[in-house]
Design an enzyme around this catalytic site. Structure first.
Site, PDB file in Angstrom:
ATOM      1  N   ARG A 116     -40.223  -7.376  49.075  1.00 15.96           N
ATOM      2  CA  ARG A 116     -39.488  -6.149  49.415  1.00 15.96           C
ATOM      3  C   ARG A 116     -39.536  -5.158  48.260  1.00 15.96           C
ATOM      4  O   ARG A 116     -39.538  -3.946  48.472  1.00 15.96           O
ATOM      5  CB  ARG A 116     -38.053  -6.514  49.798  1.00 15.96           C
ATOM      6  CG  ARG A 116     -37.253  -7.133  48.686  1.00 15.96           C
ATOM      7  CD  ARG A 116     -35.998  -7.854  49.180  1.00 15.96           C
ATOM      8  NE  ARG A 116     -36.309  -9.162  49.774  1.00 15.96           N
ATOM      9  CZ  ARG A 116     -35.396  -9.974  50.291  1.00 15.96           C
ATOM     10  NH1 ARG A 116     -34.129  -9.629  50.323  1.00 15.96           N
ATOM     11  NH2 ARG A 116     -35.762 -11.138  50.803  1.00 15.96           N
ATOM     12  N   LYS A 164     -40.317 -21.067  42.187  1.00 17.97           N
ATOM     13  CA  LYS A 164     -40.226 -21.890  43.396  1.00 17.97           C
ATOM     14  C   LYS A 164     -40.406 -23.352  43.023  1.00 17.97           C
ATOM     15  O   LYS A 164     -41.124 -23.665  42.075  1.00 17.97           O
ATOM     16  CB  LYS A 164     -41.355 -21.507  44.366  1.00 17.97           C
ATOM     17  CG  LYS A 164     -41.157 -20.221  45.108  1.00 17.97           C
ATOM     18  CD  LYS A 164     -42.344 -19.990  46.045  1.00 17.97           C
ATOM     19  CE  LYS A 164     -42.255 -18.644  46.748  1.00 17.97           C
ATOM     20  NZ  LYS A 164     -41.118 -18.515  47.665  1.00 17.97           N
ATOM     21  N   GLU A 187     -39.664 -10.759  45.895  1.00 15.20           N
ATOM     22  CA  GLU A 187     -40.531  -9.748  45.284  1.00 15.20           C
ATOM     23  C   GLU A 187     -41.239  -8.864  46.308  1.00 15.20           C
ATOM     24  O   GLU A 187     -41.606  -7.732  46.006  1.00 15.20           O
ATOM     25  CB  GLU A 187     -41.575 -10.434  44.391  1.00 15.20           C
ATOM     26  CG  GLU A 187     -42.833 -10.960  45.102  1.00 15.20           C
ATOM     27  CD  GLU A 187     -42.557 -12.049  46.122  1.00 15.20           C
ATOM     28  OE1 GLU A 187     -41.525 -12.727  46.005  1.00 15.20           O
ATOM     29  OE2 GLU A 187     -43.368 -12.223  47.052  1.00 15.20           O
ATOM     30  N   ASP A 202     -47.533 -16.099  44.911  1.00 13.87           N
ATOM     31  CA  ASP A 202     -46.090 -15.976  44.716  1.00 13.87           C
ATOM     32  C   ASP A 202     -45.530 -17.270  44.136  1.00 13.87           C
ATOM     33  O   ASP A 202     -45.240 -18.220  44.863  1.00 13.87           O
ATOM     34  CB  ASP A 202     -45.408 -15.648  46.053  1.00 13.87           C
ATOM     35  CG  ASP A 202     -43.906 -15.449  45.904  1.00 13.87           C
ATOM     36  OD1 ASP A 202     -43.431 -15.372  44.750  1.00 13.87           O
ATOM     37  OD2 ASP A 202     -43.223 -15.381  46.938  1.00 13.87           O
ATOM     38  N   ASP A 258     -37.863 -14.029  43.167  1.00 16.01           N
ATOM     39  CA  ASP A 258     -38.658 -14.542  44.286  1.00 16.01           C
ATOM     40  C   ASP A 258     -38.557 -13.641  45.521  1.00 16.01           C
ATOM     41  O   ASP A 258     -39.308 -13.801  46.470  1.00 16.01           O
ATOM     42  CB  ASP A 258     -38.218 -15.972  44.615  1.00 16.01           C
ATOM     43  CG  ASP A 258     -39.233 -16.717  45.464  1.00 16.01           C
ATOM     44  OD1 ASP A 258     -40.369 -16.214  45.598  1.00 16.01           O
ATOM     45  OD2 ASP A 258     -38.887 -17.795  45.977  1.00 16.01           O
ATOM     46  N   ASP A 274     -49.689 -15.220  50.447  1.00 16.69           N
ATOM     47  CA  ASP A 274     -48.625 -14.217  50.450  1.00 16.69           C
ATOM     48  C   ASP A 274     -49.177 -12.781  50.487  1.00 16.69           C
ATOM     49  O   ASP A 274     -48.422 -11.818  50.397  1.00 16.69           O
ATOM     50  CB  ASP A 274     -47.713 -14.435  49.235  1.00 16.69           C
ATOM     51  CG  ASP A 274     -46.272 -14.047  49.519  1.00 16.69           C
ATOM     52  OD1 ASP A 274     -45.906 -13.921  50.700  1.00 16.69           O
ATOM     53  OD2 ASP A 274     -45.516 -13.847  48.547  1.00 16.69           O
ATOM     54  N   LYS A 317     -48.001  -6.147  52.521  1.00 15.94           N
ATOM     55  CA  LYS A 317     -47.582  -6.872  51.319  1.00 15.94           C
ATOM     56  C   LYS A 317     -48.783  -7.647  50.801  1.00 15.94           C
ATOM     57  O   LYS A 317     -49.344  -8.483  51.510  1.00 15.94           O
ATOM     58  CB  LYS A 317     -46.433  -7.835  51.648  1.00 15.94           C
ATOM     59  CG  LYS A 317     -46.116  -8.837  50.515  1.00 15.94           C
ATOM     60  CD  LYS A 317     -44.922  -9.741  50.849  1.00 15.94           C
ATOM     61  CE  LYS A 317     -44.747 -10.846  49.794  1.00 15.94           C
ATOM     62  NZ  LYS A 317     -43.618 -11.761  50.085  1.00 15.94           N
TER      63      LYS A 317
HETATM   64  N1  BES Z   1     -43.323 -15.098  50.162  1.00 12.76           N
HETATM   65  C1  BES Z   1     -41.979 -15.547  50.317  1.00 12.76           C
HETATM   66  C2  BES Z   1     -41.578 -15.762  51.768  1.00 12.76           C
HETATM   67  C3  BES Z   1     -42.223 -16.921  52.462  1.00 12.76           C
HETATM   68  C4  BES Z   1     -41.690 -18.185  52.361  1.00 12.76           C
HETATM   69  C5  BES Z   1     -43.331 -16.711  53.250  1.00 12.76           C
HETATM   70  C6  BES Z   1     -42.275 -19.230  53.022  1.00 12.76           C
HETATM   71  C7  BES Z   1     -43.903 -17.776  53.914  1.00 12.76           C
HETATM   72  C8  BES Z   1     -43.389 -19.021  53.796  1.00 12.76           C
HETATM   73  C9  BES Z   1     -41.024 -14.509  49.743  1.00 12.76           C
HETATM   74  O1  BES Z   1     -41.492 -13.786  48.664  1.00 12.76           O
HETATM   75  C10 BES Z   1     -39.819 -15.253  49.283  1.00 12.76           C
HETATM   76  O2  BES Z   1     -39.937 -16.015  48.367  1.00 12.76           O
HETATM   77  N2  BES Z   1     -38.678 -15.014  49.926  1.00 12.76           N
HETATM   78  C11 BES Z   1     -37.472 -15.651  49.586  1.00 12.76           C
HETATM   79  C12 BES Z   1     -36.392 -14.602  49.498  1.00 12.76           C
HETATM   80  C13 BES Z   1     -35.105 -15.082  48.926  1.00 12.76           C
HETATM   81  C14 BES Z   1     -35.261 -15.409  47.459  1.00 12.76           C
HETATM   82  C15 BES Z   1     -34.057 -14.031  49.121  1.00 12.76           C
HETATM   83  C16 BES Z   1     -37.135 -16.663  50.674  1.00 12.76           C
HETATM   84  O3  BES Z   1     -37.347 -16.356  51.850  1.00 12.76           O
HETATM   85  O4  BES Z   1     -36.710 -17.747  50.347  1.00 12.76           O
HETATM   86 ZN    ZN Z   2     -43.522 -13.575  48.544  1.00  8.31          ZN
HETATM   87 MN    MN Z   3     -41.175 -14.751  46.819  1.00  3.95          MN
END
Ligand code: BES
Ligand code: ZN
Ligand code: MN
Length: 512
Positions: free
Chosen positions: A362, A288, A360, A281, A358, A299, A276
Site C-alpha cells: 500500500r 516474515k 509495504e 517481500d 510488511d 509479490d 504492485k
Molecule cells: N505481500 C503481502 C500479502 C500477501 C500475503 C500476499 C500472503 C500473498 C500471500 C503483503 O505485503 C503483506 O505482507 N501484508 C500483510 C499486511 C499486514 C502486515 C497489515 C499481511 O497481509 O499480513
Molecule cells: Zn507484499
Molecule cells: Mn508485505
C-alpha cells in the site's frame, strides 16, 4: 504457438493427437459422440466405440482417456477423449479445459501436430468457441522450465506442440473466427508472459530487471516506456516508494507504459492500470517468518498482470488509450531499511506513519496512484496487487477481491471477470475502514488493526486516488497457487490479464 482454424469437419484431420470433447446426455447420462466422430472412428478401427462400450470412459468432467487406432497409417495417431460433463453446461471455461488438456498432453509427450474438435453451442458461437479453445491451447502448454537443466539442454530441439488446429464443421464466416482466435492467442500469450515474470526467481527479477522486462514488452507491442528512478523519484517526492525500496541493494523504480490508442477514441483521457511490483517481500524489519516468505517472489504479480495486459493491448492495437504504471521495489531489512515508527511523506503530501514494514504494498502504491492521477488524469484507474493475506483468507485462490469508489466500475470488472473466468468478488469500503487507518501522529498509518484487513488496506489506497473513478483488485489469493487446474500447474497464474482485456474490449464504460 500457432493456432489455425479448419473448416470441413473431423474427417479431414491429420494429427499426432486429436482431442475430442465428450459430454454426457442430459437424458441418460451417457457420453455422446460429436458429429462426424462415428465415421472417423470406423477408419481408426472402432477404438472409440470400444472404449465407450467398456464403460472405462463416462465423459464426466475431468475424465480423460487416450486410445490408439488399430488400422495401418491412420490419419490420427492418437485420440484423446476429454470428458466435459453434462451437455447443457458446455461453456467457455470447459472449452478452455478441452484445448488445455490436448496441448498439455502433447507438451508432456512431445506430440507436434495437435487438433481439437471444436463444438460450438447455442450460447457460445463459433468465434467465442475458437477464442476459448485458443486460450486453453496456449495456457495448457505453458511450463516454467527455463531453470531446469534437462529442459534447457533439449531446448528448441525437443518436440513441442507448435501448432494446434481447431476443427469445425462447415464454418459460415471463417474470417471472423480466425480473428477471434488470433486475438485470444495474443491475450493468452500475454498471460503466459505475466506468468513468466512472476515465476522468475527474485535474485534475477529485481526492480530494474522488471523495468527491463517492461521495456522488452514495449518494444514487442509498440508501447512507450519510461522508467523513473533515483533523483527523478526524489523530484516527484515519491518518498513512500523510496522508503520501501531503501532497505534493498536493488534500487526501486516507477515504470510507465503507454498505449496511445487509435482513431477518435485516442482523444479521450486514458484508462490506467496500476501494479504492485514488490520483487521480493521479506517483510522488511517486520520480518516474515520463513514459511510465509517462500512464495514472496510472486509479490510483483500485479505488476506482471499490468505488463501482460499492456503487451496485449499494444499488440492488438486497441482503440482505447491505456497507461500502465508500476511501483517496483524490493522489501528488505537492512541498516538503510525503513522502520516501524517512521513517518514518510508521500508524493501527494499526505504523511504515513509506518507501523509495520510488511504492509509495504500500500505504501508503494500510494505514490504510484498519485503519480498516475496527476500525470494522466485517467478516466478510470484500476490497481492490481497481492496486497493482503486477509484476502487470501476470505476468498482463497478462487476469487479476486474488488473494492473502490465507483460501483459501476466494479460491476464492469466483475462482469469482465465472469467472461474471462477469472472471478472478481466485490468487497466493502466503509467509512469505518477509513477511520481505522487514521494515525494519532501522522495523516494515516499503514496498518488498520486485526479486523477487515483487506478493506483497511483498500481504504489506505483510497486516500491517494482523489475523485478519480477507481477500483482496487487484491489478487493475493488468485495470483499464484499450488494446486493444479486444467490449464495451470502451480506457481504464477497470470491472473488479471484476460479479465482486463475483456473489460477494455467491452468498450462500454458506464462509470464516468
Ligand atoms: N505481500 C503481502 C500479502 C500477501 C500475503 C500476499 C500472503 C500473498 C500471500 C503483503 O505485503 C503483506 O505482507 N501484508 C500483510 C499486511 C499486514 C502486515 C497489515 C499481511 O497481509 O499480513
Ligand atoms: Zn507484499
Ligand atoms: Mn508485505
Amino acid at each position: 504457438m500457432k493456432v489455425t482454424i479448419k473448416s470441413g469437419g473431423v474427417g479431414e484431420v491429420r494429427a499426432d493427437l486429436l482431442a475430442i470433447p465428450m459430454t454426457q446426455s442430459s437424458k441418460n447420462g451417457r457420453p455422446s459422440l460429436p458429429r462426424g466422430v462415428a465415421a472417423l472412428d470406423t477408419t481408426l478401427g472402432g477404438v472409440i466405440k470400444a472404449a465407450l462400450q467398456s464403460d472405462d470412459f463416462k465423459g464426466a468432467e475431468s475424465d480423460r482417456l487416450v486410445v490408439y487406432p488399430t488400422t495401418s497409417q491412420p490419419a490420427v495417431r492418437r485420440v484423446l477423449l476429454v470428458g466435459l460433463g453434462d451437455t447443457a453446461s458446455l461453456n467457455a471455461e470447459k472449452q478452455r479445459h478441452l484445448a488445455a488438456a490436448a496441448s498439455s498432453v502433447a507438451r508432456d509427450r512431445g506430440h507436434e501436430r495437435v487438433a481439437v474438435l471444436a463444438r460450438p453451442t447455442r450460447t457460445l458461437d463459433a468465434s467465442a468457441t475458437a477464442a476459448a479453445l485458443a486460450e486453453g491451447a496456449v495456457l495448457g502448454a505453458y511450463r516454467y522450465d527455463r531453470y531446469q537443466s534437462k529442459a534447457r539442454k533439449a531446448g528448441k530441439k525437443s518436440p513441442r506442440p507448435r501448432s494446434v488446429s481447431l476443427v469445425f464443421d462447415d464454418l459460415a464466416g471463417p474470417t471472423a473466427v480466425r480473428q477471434a482466435a488470433a486475438g485470444a492467442v495474443i491475450g493468452a500469450e500475454s498471460q503466459a508472459c505475466a506468468r513468466d515474470l512472476s515465476n522468475a526467481p527474485p535474485n534475477e527479477m529485481t526492480p530494474l530487471a522488471l523495468a527491463a522486462a517492461a521495456r522488452a514488452a514495449a518494444r514487442e507491442a509498440n508501447l512507450r516506456c519510461r522508467v523513473l528512478r533515483g533523483v527523478e523519484l526524489e523530484r516527484l517526492g515519491a518518498r513512500a516508494l523510496l522508503a520501501v525500496g531503501g532497505g534493498s541493494a536493488h534500487p526501486p523504480c516507477l515504470i510507465v507504459l503507454q498505449h496511445p490508442g487509435r482513431g477518435r477514441a485516442a482523444k479521450q483521457k486514458p484508462l490506467a492500470l496500476v501494479g504492485k511490483g514488490i520483487t521480493f517481500d521479506s517483510g522488511g524489519l517486520s520480518l516474515k517468518p520463513s514459511n510465509s516468505m517462500t512464495e514472496m517472489k510472486h509479490d510483483m504479480s500485479g505488476a506482471a498482470a499490468v505488463i501482460g495486459a499492456m503487451r496485449a493491448i499494444g499488440k492488438m492495437d486497441l482503440a482505447e488509450p491505456v497507461v500502465g504504471v508500476i511501483a517496483a521495489a524490493e522489501n528488505m531489512p537492512s541498516g538503510t531499511a525503513y522502520r516501524p515508527g517512521d513517518i514518510v511523506t508521500a508524493a501527494s503530501g499526505k504523511t504515513i506513519e509506518v507501523l509495520n514494514t510488511d504492509a509495504e504494498g500500500r505504501v508503494v502504491l500510494a505514490d504510484a496512484l498519485h503519480y498516475t492521477r496527476e500525470k494522466f488524469a485517467p478516466r478510470a484507474m484500476v490497481d492490481l496487487a497481492t496486497l493482503t493475506g486477509a484476502t487470501m483468507v476470505a476468498l482463497g485462490p478462487w476469487g479476486t477481491a474488488a473494492m473502490g469508489n465507483n460501483d459501476a466500475l466494479i460491476e464492469e470488472l466483475r462482469a469482465a471477470g465472469d467472461q474471462a473466468s477469472e472471478r472478481v468478488w466485490p468487497m466493502p469500503l466503509l467509512p469505518e475502514h477509513y477511520r481505522a487507518i487514521k494515525s494519532p501522529v501522522a495523516d494515516i498509518k499503514n496498518t488498520g488493526g486485526p479486523s477487515a484487513g483487506a478493506s483497511t488496506a483498500g481504504a489506505f489506497l483510497g486516500e491517494f486516488v482523489g475523485d478519480t473513478p477507481w477500483a482496487h483488485l487484491d489478487i493475493a489469493g488468485t495470483g499464484w497457487n499450488s494446486h493444479r487446474t486444467p490449464y495451470h500447474r502451480g506457481g504464477a497464474t497470470g491472473v488479471g490479464v484476460r479479465m482486463l482485456l475483456a473489460w477494455i474490449q467491452a468498450g462500454v464504460q458506464r462509470f464516468a
